[in-house]
Design a protein around this motif. Structure first.
Motif, PDB file in Angstrom:
ATOM      1  N   THR A   1       0.835  -1.207   0.000  1.00 33.84           N
ATOM      2  CA  THR A   1       0.000   0.000   0.000  1.00 33.84           C
ATOM      3  C   THR A   1       0.866   1.253   0.000  1.00 33.84           C
ATOM      4  OG1 THR A   1      -0.090   0.105   2.406  1.00 33.84           O
ATOM      5  CG2 THR A   1      -1.789  -1.179   1.312  1.00 33.84           C
ATOM      6  N   GLU A   2       0.272   2.357  -0.343  1.00 32.12           N
ATOM      7  CA  GLU A   2       0.924   3.675  -0.308  1.00 32.12           C
ATOM      8  C   GLU A   2       2.252   3.663  -1.049  1.00 32.12           C
ATOM      9  OE1 GLU A   2      -0.701   6.073   0.654  1.00 32.12           O
ATOM     10  OE2 GLU A   2      -2.016   5.548   2.309  1.00 32.12           O
ATOM     11  N   SER A   3       2.300   2.919  -2.149  1.00 33.46           N
ATOM     12  CA  SER A   3       3.538   2.818  -2.907  1.00 33.46           C
ATOM     13  C   SER A   3       3.397   3.365  -4.309  1.00 33.46           C
ATOM     14  CB  SER A   3       3.976   1.348  -3.019  1.00 33.46           C
ATOM     15  OG  SER A   3       4.347   0.852  -1.772  1.00 33.46           O
ATOM     16  N   PHE A   4       2.227   3.167  -4.895  1.00 32.31           N
ATOM     17  CA  PHE A   4       2.033   3.535  -6.286  1.00 32.31           C
ATOM     18  C   PHE A   4       0.754   4.362  -6.391  1.00 32.31           C
ATOM     19  CE2 PHE A   4       0.640   2.587 -10.674  1.00 32.31           C
ATOM     20  CZ  PHE A   4       1.730   3.129 -11.328  1.00 32.31           C
ATOM     21  N   ALA A   5       0.863   5.455  -7.129  1.00 32.48           N
ATOM     22  CA  ALA A   5      -0.202   6.456  -7.078  1.00 32.48           C
ATOM     23  C   ALA A   5      -1.573   5.915  -7.485  1.00 32.48           C
ATOM     24  CB  ALA A   5       0.167   7.637  -7.969  1.00 32.48           C
ATOM     25  N   GLU A   6      -1.599   4.916  -8.359  1.00 30.72           N
ATOM     26  CA  GLU A   6      -2.895   4.415  -8.829  1.00 30.72           C
ATOM     27  C   GLU A   6      -3.496   3.376  -7.890  1.00 30.72           C
ATOM     28  OE1 GLU A   6      -3.998   4.391 -12.946  1.00 30.72           O
ATOM     29  OE2 GLU A   6      -1.899   4.054 -13.455  1.00 30.72           O
ATOM     30  N   SER A   7      -2.633   2.740  -7.115  1.00 28.37           N
ATOM     31  CA  SER A   7      -3.129   1.661  -6.244  1.00 28.37           C
ATOM     32  C   SER A   7      -2.555   1.856  -4.852  1.00 28.37           C
ATOM     33  CB  SER A   7      -2.721   0.296  -6.808  1.00 28.37           C
ATOM     34  OG  SER A   7      -1.359   0.315  -7.228  1.00 28.37           O
ATOM     35  N   LEU A   8      -3.151   2.777  -4.128  1.00 23.80           N
ATOM     36  CA  LEU A   8      -2.632   3.091  -2.798  1.00 23.80           C
ATOM     37  C   LEU A   8      -3.040   2.051  -1.770  1.00 23.80           C
ATOM     38  CD1 LEU A   8      -3.136   6.951  -2.920  1.00 23.80           C
ATOM     39  CD2 LEU A   8      -1.039   5.649  -3.267  1.00 23.80           C
ATOM     40  N   SER A   9      -3.965   1.186  -2.156  1.00 22.96           N
ATOM     41  CA  SER A   9      -4.287   0.031  -1.324  1.00 22.96           C
ATOM     42  C   SER A   9      -4.843  -1.028  -2.266  1.00 22.96           C
ATOM     43  CB  SER A   9      -5.323   0.387  -0.258  1.00 22.96           C
ATOM     44  OG  SER A   9      -6.558   0.698  -0.873  1.00 22.96           O
ATOM     45  N   TYR A  10      -4.978  -2.249  -1.757  1.00 23.77           N
ATOM     46  CA  TYR A  10      -5.463  -3.330  -2.618  1.00 23.77           C
ATOM     47  C   TYR A  10      -6.731  -4.009  -2.094  1.00 23.77           C
ATOM     48  CZ  TYR A  10      -1.253  -2.912  -5.381  1.00 23.77           C
ATOM     49  OH  TYR A  10      -0.268  -2.429  -6.202  1.00 23.77           O
ATOM     50  N   PHE A  11      -7.129  -3.632  -0.900  1.00 20.69           N
ATOM     51  CA  PHE A  11      -8.336  -4.253  -0.350  1.00 20.69           C
ATOM     52  C   PHE A  11      -9.278  -3.179   0.180  1.00 20.69           C
ATOM     53  CE2 PHE A  11      -5.261  -7.721  -0.054  1.00 20.69           C
ATOM     54  CZ  PHE A  11      -5.987  -8.708  -0.709  1.00 20.69           C
ATOM     55  N   PRO A  12     -10.563  -3.489   0.175  1.00 17.61           N
ATOM     56  CA  PRO A  12     -11.495  -2.519   0.752  1.00 17.61           C
ATOM     57  C   PRO A  12     -11.240  -2.397   2.243  1.00 17.61           C
ATOM     58  CG  PRO A  12     -12.611  -4.594   0.243  1.00 17.61           C
ATOM     59  CD  PRO A  12     -11.234  -4.691  -0.323  1.00 17.61           C
ATOM     60  N   HIS A  13     -11.548  -1.241   2.749  1.00 21.82           N
ATOM     61  CA  HIS A  13     -11.378  -1.030   4.186  1.00 21.82           C
ATOM     62  C   HIS A  13     -12.541  -1.698   4.915  1.00 21.82           C
ATOM     63  CE1 HIS A  13     -10.226   0.935   7.881  1.00 21.82           C
ATOM     64  NE2 HIS A  13     -11.487   1.286   8.038  1.00 21.82           N
ATOM     65  N   VAL A  14     -12.228  -2.669   5.732  1.00 23.35           N
ATOM     66  CA  VAL A  14     -13.261  -3.340   6.517  1.00 23.35           C
ATOM     67  C   VAL A  14     -12.997  -2.991   7.971  1.00 23.35           C
ATOM     68  CG1 VAL A  14     -14.249  -5.551   7.191  1.00 23.35           C
ATOM     69  CG2 VAL A  14     -13.448  -5.197   4.845  1.00 23.35           C
ATOM     70  N   GLY A  15     -13.951  -2.348   8.575  1.00 20.02           N
ATOM     71  CA  GLY A  15     -13.714  -1.816   9.911  1.00 20.02           C
ATOM     72  C   GLY A  15     -13.653  -2.848  11.004  1.00 20.02           C
ATOM     73  N   ASP A  16     -14.352  -3.933  10.830  1.00 25.57           N
ATOM     74  CA  ASP A  16     -14.524  -4.827  11.970  1.00 25.57           C
ATOM     75  C   ASP A  16     -14.168  -6.264  11.606  1.00 25.57           C
ATOM     76  OD1 ASP A  16     -15.214  -5.682  14.457  1.00 25.57           O
ATOM     77  OD2 ASP A  16     -17.352  -5.842  14.008  1.00 25.57           O
ATOM     78  N   PHE A  17     -13.018  -6.708  12.086  1.00 18.94           N
ATOM     79  CA  PHE A  17     -12.643  -8.103  11.883  1.00 18.94           C
ATOM     80  C   PHE A  17     -12.828  -8.873  13.184  1.00 18.94           C
ATOM     81  CE2 PHE A  17      -9.968  -6.170   8.493  1.00 18.94           C
ATOM     82  CZ  PHE A  17     -10.474  -6.909   7.435  1.00 18.94           C
ATOM     83  N   ARG A  18     -13.207 -10.104  13.038  1.00 18.21           N
ATOM     84  CA  ARG A  18     -13.342 -10.962  14.234  1.00 18.21           C
ATOM     85  C   ARG A  18     -12.046 -11.743  14.371  1.00 18.21           C
ATOM     86  NH1 ARG A  18     -19.319 -13.350  13.440  1.00 18.21           N
ATOM     87  NH2 ARG A  18     -18.684 -14.662  15.168  1.00 18.21           N
ATOM     88  N   LEU A  19     -11.109 -11.150  15.079  1.00 18.81           N
ATOM     89  CA  LEU A  19      -9.783 -11.757  15.136  1.00 18.81           C
ATOM     90  C   LEU A  19      -9.483 -12.393  16.488  1.00 18.81           C
ATOM     91  CD1 LEU A  19      -7.783  -9.020  13.288  1.00 18.81           C
ATOM     92  CD2 LEU A  19      -8.136 -11.352  12.541  1.00 18.81           C
ATOM     93  N   GLY A  20     -10.171 -12.014  17.519  1.00 18.28           N
ATOM     94  CA  GLY A  20      -9.889 -12.548  18.843  1.00 18.28           C
ATOM     95  C   GLY A  20     -10.532 -13.912  18.989  1.00 18.28           C
ATOM     96  N   PRO A  21     -10.820 -14.273  20.234  1.00 12.59           N
ATOM     97  CA  PRO A  21     -11.396 -15.592  20.489  1.00 12.59           C
ATOM     98  C   PRO A  21     -12.907 -15.646  20.275  1.00 12.59           C
ATOM     99  CG  PRO A  21     -11.039 -14.446  22.544  1.00 12.59           C
ATOM    100  CD  PRO A  21     -10.580 -13.516  21.467  1.00 12.59           C
ATOM    101  N   ASP A  22     -13.467 -14.630  19.670  1.00 12.48           N
ATOM    102  CA  ASP A  22     -14.938 -14.527  19.591  1.00 12.48           C
ATOM    103  C   ASP A  22     -15.586 -15.787  19.015  1.00 12.48           C
ATOM    104  OD1 ASP A  22     -14.325 -12.073  20.457  1.00 12.48           O
ATOM    105  OD2 ASP A  22     -15.248 -10.960  18.810  1.00 12.48           O
ATOM    106  N   ASP A  23     -15.016 -16.284  17.942  1.00 17.15           N
ATOM    107  CA  ASP A  23     -15.615 -17.464  17.314  1.00 17.15           C
ATOM    108  C   ASP A  23     -15.594 -18.645  18.279  1.00 17.15           C
ATOM    109  OD1 ASP A  23     -16.216 -16.147  15.040  1.00 17.15           O
ATOM    110  OD2 ASP A  23     -14.490 -16.863  13.900  1.00 17.15           O
ATOM    111  N   TYR A  24     -14.488 -18.754  18.981  1.00 15.80           N
ATOM    112  CA  TYR A  24     -14.355 -19.885  19.914  1.00 15.80           C
ATOM    113  C   TYR A  24     -15.361 -19.749  21.056  1.00 15.80           C
ATOM    114  CZ  TYR A  24     -12.144 -23.534  22.656  1.00 15.80           C
ATOM    115  OH  TYR A  24     -11.917 -24.696  23.347  1.00 15.80           O
ATOM    116  N   LEU A  25     -15.459 -18.549  21.567  1.00 16.03           N
ATOM    117  CA  LEU A  25     -16.389 -18.330  22.686  1.00 16.03           C
ATOM    118  C   LEU A  25     -17.833 -18.552  22.238  1.00 16.03           C
ATOM    119  CD1 LEU A  25     -14.716 -15.116  24.154  1.00 16.03           C
ATOM    120  CD2 LEU A  25     -14.406 -17.491  24.878  1.00 16.03           C
TER     121      LEU A  25
END
Lengths: 329, 1193
Positions: free
Chosen positions: A66-90
């Motif tokens: 990201t932030e390397s080339f003027a046409e593609s400053l990112s490659y993925f949509p911004h997703v605000g909320d990821f379930r990365l902790g133990p939520d799935d397990y709980l």
């Protein structure tokens, strides 16, 4: 006939408990296991390191390039909320508790001390009846002594014990210089049970591409003799529950392990090979054997062939090895 | 007046914010620099954010801007509030619909990040050439010059459009405004509801097509009434300026910000006035203030409403004292007698003068000039030069400013040292690598300073033209008042040099002010650092009285577990030594923002970054400058001294960052550039490079085959050629009977390699004593650079292998052919370039390439240097990029032209049969040109023919001699990505395939719009997350191979070199040899997949093994069974392909249940796809045309 047993202070209908593994990761399978007669369920382990890895991996890939080339400053949509902790397990714990009536035992493999305690608390809050501390740890450092390794187990246990009030079992491997001593220290430091033993997956060499990689080999019945020996030695000498795991496939395996002193026997490979119905079949065979041999209850036979109770206590120690060799001479 | 939030946003986000609130249907399509507007809209819709009336707008990605305009037209006709976002060529594709929408008096606003239209070259940067091309459409045009104005005008234009029924282009400058971050006041949903009167919305709905009250619109009219009907709209245009004015007045009441159709700035009694619009007007505003403060009497008119053009309002804004006017246009109309705004102003004055309504005391002298094309810097010094010109007796008209036109001498001179910058504005410049996170950290710093202090903040970021190892320069301003400086900083109070190499490669110190603080990330100790700085840079530091600080940020980052991410560390150091705000508060804020940014990604990441913050200050050292520069090092030349003159003088200046200094005379008049220039730009960006172990090597050539940058070369040669080889040059006996008695070498180009490591992954040979090692292994580049540079130079002198010795249809054989595509600026580990390189190796010496716009046109054609190269005979691919949407047609044009030229040459040759000799004529006309040897033989015949023609005194001889190369077959390649082939260019591609003409189409299928940042295409697989598909694409990948195969006469292949390199090379050779249309769809792993690029080949294999991307070759020459499946039935669960890639995996972390369902469906897709092909392969062909014959002339 009374198949009930008591494990970690919890009354169970019988000594057959599916162990932590892929079979218990799915709610419908858990239901089927209950229907087949499983007395409790041990959920798959929550691996803190896996959660960390997932978080780092996601962060890396969302950021990489990201932030390397003027046409593609990112490659993925911004997703605000990821379930990365133990939520799935709980969520899985809560789901399992809602779905079945048998006790649900969670399993945890932490990496940092803070992770062990934090996740243990969350697991307790999610409704688990007990927690198995799966200290899956290959001691491969040259500058770590056996005493330091043992202390690590004790430290983890003490930390978690201070954080939660549900019963704690400690699942360990067999590679200790003096297992009874370790078991005793864990007992003294608050363990409610020991699960013997963690089966470390042994890596294998691939001759085709000259690589080393994991190679999952399911257990078979003879492997139950390792926990059998150590349960027989420990039985009656400590105040904690004993669970046998590794090589539990048949009613015969269950009977031997209970007679050695196991409060419960945990099954995994057998379920992967034969499906949920194995629980039912083993219980049927167990009942039949007990009937044929006029045993009234599990409690009656529990520890009946432990080192303290068997006709030849030395058989569980070094002599066992000597005799085995002598048979080939 | 209600309280509004202050936000740090760029122009794109500002426009999208209002557009989203104010609309119900939004049709989108990516194009730089407007893509983020669509991305924001899509993201907000996925998040469930409502518009101003509580409903979530319906967002639809279209297949092109033309499609988006059509969808907008339809949505408008059925009564929805509708918008779209675009720029440049995208806007031009909308023009036909724009005429319709305006002709039907339909209210709508298109938000445009104005960008250069491609002419002699493509440019992604900003000017007004796109919007100026729309003047005749009948759309209103409202121009914003800053980020705040962009938000405000988005709403004002919408309100005015609804009331006036005139559709509006709301435009702002691409990059300068669209990507500039500013602290602005954010409008609210209430503001939108207040400004957009319900009665006008209802009127719009009432005019909609409705079967309950049917009307017919879009009639065909005839000479009797069309004219009158066209004039019927006049009143609407007449009323429109007043409506805009009224909307601006209502907006002022609402927000306190008063805009006018033409805003006058400056002395009420100004004699000299500049008229212009856009971001440049902000710089002019700043300059006018400075000049007037210095006692001058100058003024500026900012044009807001450009169409409908209200001369009355313009003239009303002009001071009566005006004597001379300079009108500045950010566009060029070659051949015109002035640019559009200039002519509009001239016309307004003349009309007023003619009708005696002009209020100025005399008719002002008006001159027009061009500035700022393609985001060319426009500075106060340039504005001053314009005012200075107006003071002269005979001011130059039709001038340019900002460049040195030494050909037609139209440019104005300016003094670059003249500045308006205030001393209370803090200016900071940061040089970083794209990969080190510098830009991200700076964006964060702006937010912190903007949030915590009352300062105004501005951030602008400049990127270079490479996709790997790219350099970024961040320009940050913080000041006590509104910042109007829409130009780069060249007198910075703080300069951060985040990569050590930059100190000697770029003029980092050139942007430092006297007494500036300079922070360098140095891998050396503080003591050693000074000695390693080139002497000239040391001297500049001493002369400028620099305060120098150093930190070994990489070591700190690694110690904190951050790997190579130095951004947080450098950011902390900036706050630590810049005094921009109290250090402790800054550090607390950095940690807070770390927590905000990273908490969703895990507590561990938060802790690591916070630990890095604490470690940063502790490892920061100040170096006291000595009185004298004593360094032994010198600044190296940007390109080697023995480079061709054009490369050295022109391209070299661009490489060194001095392209702005090049005069007009230095540049080609028609956009034509020499090829084979990338080899002169030694970027040396790899931390590690591959090192060859000859003893382990099996000489298979796979390392070179897969190398994305052509940095690994193979040669076989006679042992005697090793005389004079450098001591470290490696060589071993060549394997294979074709190389009997020869030696061979695998050589790495150490300064061209990007260090991706794909070669190591591809290497099948393992060291028998230490299995972790292969025949090629990565090792640190720095210690090897000089010795390997010498080895590579020697390697280049070795003779080329005789192509006749080679089995070119094998991986090994093909890799002994020099690539004619080398050292591109593609991403490190790019999955596309190995295919492109293979084309260049196999067919490059006779290839004509038509390249669709996209990644391949950027890494293939972006200056300063380009990778297409020439062989030792000076032959090589000839390359051109037309457009994004027309590439297939463009390539077909090559074929039509080549065929015609060949036919003409044949006719001429026939006519000279007697003179030339029947034998040679027959040999030429009937020549078989199936392989390289045949081609060489034909070239020899052509040479013989030319020799004979030279001796002929015949009117046709000279013409035939000039055209004789037509007898040698050309290999025509049409190359592009999936965005082109599956979406925007599909119609053309389909037509070209249907034409039956002999063209070769190579689709570099990354399954996403890679070049514009990962938007969903119709090639994107189900379950993958992409921009415009944030919730995972719900539907499957388009089956382009089947569509092409349905014709029966098209050669079709799908290839994935990571799965089968042999199948890949066979497909390329078969496709090229087929005398008809060929389509190769090449699976190309991509940075937009979220993978470790080193594992790209493994991903390709998994794509094939899972059945996601089956390999096949459909060759009409095979008669009844043309389709051959080259891969087996799916043998890998789809998950094992998908969940190695972030594009799939991230959905499991955001929407796990949806992810699970989509993956199940994808698994079924893979099965179905394979079964479909398998059935086809077993069916007899549908009346296939007779097999294509080997190509002959």
């Amino acid at each position: 006939m009374n198949l009930s047993t008591r494990y970690l202070g919890i009354n169970l209908a019988n000594p057959i408990v599916p162990s932590a593994g892929p079979m218990t990761s799915d709610i419908s399978t858990i239901r089927q296991l209950e229907d087949a007669g499983a007395a409790a369920i041990v959920l798959p382990s929550l691996f803190e390191e896996q959660l960390r890895h997932d978080a780092f991996e996601l962060d890396h890939h969302l950021d990489h390039g990201t932030e390397s080339f003027a046409e593609s400053l990112s490659y993925f949509p911004h997703v605000g909320d990821f379930r990365l902790g133990p939520d799935d397990y709980l969520h899985h714990i809560q789901n399992a508790k809602r779905s079945v009536g048998i006790p649900i035992i969670a399993s945890l493999n932490g990496s940092a001390m803070g992770g062990w305690t934090q996740y243990a608390r969350e697991i307790e809050q999610a409704g688990a009846d007990a927690l198995e501390l799966n200290i899956y740890y290959v001691a491969a450092e040259f500058d770590t002594s056996s005493a330091q390794v043992e202390q690590r187990y004790v430290d983890i246990l003490r930390e978690v014990k201070s954080a939660v009030s549900i019963p704690l079992a400690v699942k360990i491997g067999p590679y200790f210089s003096c297992l009874p001593h370790v078991a005793q220290r864990l007992d003294e430091n608050g363990a409610d049970g020991l699960v013997l033993f963690n089966r470390f997956y042994q890596p294998d060499i691939n001759l085709d591409d000259l690589t080393v990689g994991p190679n999952l080999v399911l257990s078979d019945s003879p492997e139950s003799r390792l926990p059998m020996r150590w349960i027989a030695i420990l039985y009656g000498r400590l105040g904690l529950s004993l669970a046998a795991t590794s090589g539990v496939h048949t009613a015969t395996d269950v009977l031997k392990l209970v007679m050695a002193g196991a409060d419960i026997t945990q099954m995994c490979s057998a379920l992967l090979k034969g499906g949920c119905r194995i629980v039912h079949d083993v219980l049927t065979d167990l009942r039949q054997w007990m009937e044929e041999n006029e045993y009234e209850s599990i409690e009656q036979m529990k520890g009946s062939l432990s080192q303290r109770a068997c006709p030849d206590p030395a058989a569980f120690e070094r002599a066992n090895y000597m005799k085995t060799l002598q048979q080939y001479v | 007046m209600q309280t509004r939030q202050k936000v740090m946003v760029d122009g794109n986000q500002a426009a999208a914010h209002v557009a989203y609130l104010a609309n119900e249907v939004i049709a989108i399509y990516p194009i730089t620099p407007s893509s983020p507007m669509g991305e924001w809209a899509d993201q907000w819709a996925v998040e469930g954010r409502p518009n101003a009336w509580g409903t979530i707008p319906n967002i639809a990605e279209m297949q092109s801007e033309g499609g988006a305009a059509g969808a907008v037209h339809g949505a408008l006709q059925t009564g929805s509030l509708t918008t779209t976002f675009t720029a440049s060529q995208g806007l031009l594709l909308m023009i036909p619909n724009m005429y319709k929408i305006a002709g039907e008096l339909t209210p709508a606003v298109f938000h445009v990040a104005a960008r250069t239209v491609a002419t002699h070259a493509l440019s992604i940067f900003g000017d007004h050439s796109d919007v100026m091309a729309c003047r005749a459409t009948g759309w209103g045009m409202l121009c914003a010059g800053s980020v705040q104005e962009t938000m405000d005008f988005a709403l004002i234009s919408t309100a005015a459009s609804l009331e006036s029924r005139i559709p509006f282009l709301h435009f702002f400058d691409g990059f300068r405004t669209s990507h500039e971050i500013m602290r602005i006041e954010q409008l609210t949903a209430e503001d939108v509801r207040t400004m957009l009167a319900l009665e006008h919305i209802q009127a719009h709905r009432q005019r909609a097509l409705d079967p309950n009250r049917p009307v017919l619109r879009g009639t065909a009219q005839n000479p009797d009434v069309f004219f009158q009907a066209r004039e019927a709209c006049n009143g609407y245009y007449d009323r429109c300026p007043a409506i805009v004015e009224s909307a601006m007045a209502r907006f002022a009441e609402l927000t306190g910000r008063q805009y006018r159709l033409f805003d006058y700035i400056g002395a009420p009694d100004a004699e000299r006035v500049v008229i212009m619009m856009g971001s440049g007007a902000e710089t002019a505003h700043e300059t006018v203030d400075a000049l007037n403060a210095a006692g001058e009497k100058v003024g500026l008119i900012k044009v807001r409403l450009y169409r409908p053009f209200s001369a009355a309002h313009l003239l009303a804004a002009l001071p009566e004292t005006t004597r001379s006017i300079a009108v500045l246009d950010r566009t060029k109309e070659p051949g015109a007698d002035g640019e559009p705004l200039y002519k509009d102003v001239q016309n307004a004055l003349i009309e007023a003068y003619s009708s005696n309504t002009l209020k100025t005391k005399q008719l002002p002298r008006v001159i027009g000039g061009r500035y700022g094309l393609s985001s060319k810097e426009f500075t106060p010094a340039m504005v001053k030069s314009v005012f200075d010109e107006l003071s002269t007796q005979q001011p130059k008209n039709h001038f340019t400013v900002g460049i040195n036109d030494d050909v037609t001498h139209r440019s104005l001179n300016f003094d670059p040292a003249w500045t308006t910058e205030d001393s209370d504005v803090f200016n900071a410049v940061f040089f970083g690598l794209g990969s080190d996170g510098t830009v991200g950290a700076n964006k964060n710093s702006i937010k912190i300073i903007g949030d915590v202090t009352e300062r105004y903040a501005q951030g602008y970021f400049v990127y270079d033209s490479k996709k790997s190892g790219s350099v970024t320069v961040s320009h940050l301003r913080f000041g006590p008042r509104e910042i109007r400086s829409t130009y780069q900083i060249d007198r910075a109070n703080f300069v951060g040099c985040h990569q050590w190499l930059f100190i000697e490669r770029y003029d980092v110190l050139g942007r430092a002010a006297i007494g500036a603080t300079v922070l360098i990330n140095s891998p050396y100790s503080p003591e050693d650092t000074w000695n390693r700085i080139p002497r000239s840079v040391q001297q500049e530091m001493i002369d400028k009285k620099i305060k120098l600080f150093v930190i070994d940020a990489l070591t700190v980052a690694r110690d904190c577990g951050l790997g190579g991410r130095i951004n947080t560390i450098m950011q902390t150091c900036f706050f630590g030594i810049s005094d921009i705000m109290p250090r402790d508060e800054a550090i607390a804020r950095i940690k807070k923002s770390i927590e905000k940014s990273y908490s969703a990604k895990g507590a561990e990441i938060v802790q690591q970054n916070c630990a890095a913050v604490d470690a940063s200050i502790a490892n920061l050292h100040e170096i006291k400058l000595p009185a004298k520069a004593d360094g032994a090092r010198t600044v190296p030349l940007p390109v080697a001294g023995d480079a061709p003159g054009f490369v050295r003088d022109v391209l070299g200046s661009m490489i060194a960052g001095r392209g702005d200094e090049l005069p007009v005379s230095a540049l080609p008049v028609d956009g034509t550039f020499p090829t084979a220039t990338a080899k002169w730009e030694k970027r040396s960006i790899a931390a590690e490079i591959p090192v060859w172990d000859p003893e382990v090597c099996i000489q298979c050539g796979k390392c070179a085959f897969v190398c994305p940058h052509a940095s690994i070369r193979l040669k076989a040669y006679d042992g005697t050629a090793l005389d004079g080889a450098p001591e470290t040059f490696k060589s071993i006996k060549a394997r294979g009977k074709e190389f009997d008695g020869m030696m061979m070498t695998v050589q790495v180009a150490p300064e061209d390699c990007t260090g991706c490591g794909i070669c190591v992954e591809a290497c099948p040979a393992k060291n028998k004593s230490e299995a972790r090692l292969k025949a090629i292994n990565m090792a640190p580049q720095a210690p090897l650079r000089e010795t390997e540079r010498d080895c590579y130079s020697f390697f280049e002198t070795l003779p080329e292998v005789d192509r006749n010795l080679l089995k070119v249809d094998s991986v090994k054989g093909s890799q002994y052919i020099d690539p004619l595509f080398e050292f591109s600026g593609a991403c490190s580990g790019c999955g596309e370039t190995p295919y492109v390189k293979l084309v260049s190796q196999l067919f490059g010496d006779r290839a004509l390439i038509a390249n669709a716009t996209g990644c391949s046109s950027i890494y293939g054609g972006n200056l300063p240097t380009t990778p297409w190269a020439v062989d030792r005979n000076g032959r090589g691919p000839a390359w051109c990029n037309s457009l994004f949407e027309d590439n297939a047609e463009f390539g077909l044009g090559y074929r039509l032209s080549v065929d015609k030229q060949t036919e003409q040459a044949r006719e001429w040759l026939q006519s000279l049969k007697t003179e030339v000799g029947e034998g040679l004529v027959t040999d030429i006309l009937d020549a078989n040109q199936a392989d390289a040897a045949d081609i060489e033989n034909q070239r020899a015949r052509v040479a013989e023919l030319r020799a004979k023609l030279g001796n002929l005194d015949h009117p046709v001889a000279a013409q035939l001699s000039a055209a004789a190369d037509a007898f040698v077959n050309k290999s025509i390649w049409i190359i592009g990505g999936d965005g082109w082939a599956y979406d925007i260019g599909f119609g053309g591609l389909d037509h070209v395939l249907a034409s039956g003409k002999n063209v070769n189409v190579l689709v570099l299928d990354t399954e996403v719009y890679s070049n514009t940042g990962g938007q969903c295409s119709k090639s994107t697989p189900r379950a993958a997350v992409a921009k415009f598909a944030a919730a995972g694409k719900p539907l499957g990948k388009k089956d382009l191979p089947s569509i092409a195969m349905s014709y029966g006469h098209v050669y079709v292949a799908t290839v994935a070199m990571g799965a089968s390199d042999n199948q890949t090379i066979r497909a390329f050779i078969e496709a090229e040899s087929y005398n008809g249309p060929s389509l190769i769809i090449a699976y190309s792993h991509c940075i937009a997949h979220g993978i470790n690029m080193r594992t790209g080949l493994d991903m390709q294999k998994r794509a094939v093994d899972s059945g996601h991307f089956p390999l096949l070759r459909f060759d009409p020459r095979r008669g009844e069974q043309p389709l051959q499946l080259d891969s087996k039935a799916p043998r890998l669960p789809f998950k094992e392909f998908a969940y190695r890639q972030n594009r799939f995996k991230m959905l499991t972390k955001s929407q796990p249940q949806r992810a699970a369902q989509l993956i199940r469906d994808s698994q079924q897709d893979a099965r179905d796809r394979f079964e479909h092909y398998e059935r086809m392969s077993k069916q007899q062909t549908v009346e296939a045309e007779p097999a294509g014959q080997p190509a002959t002339v």
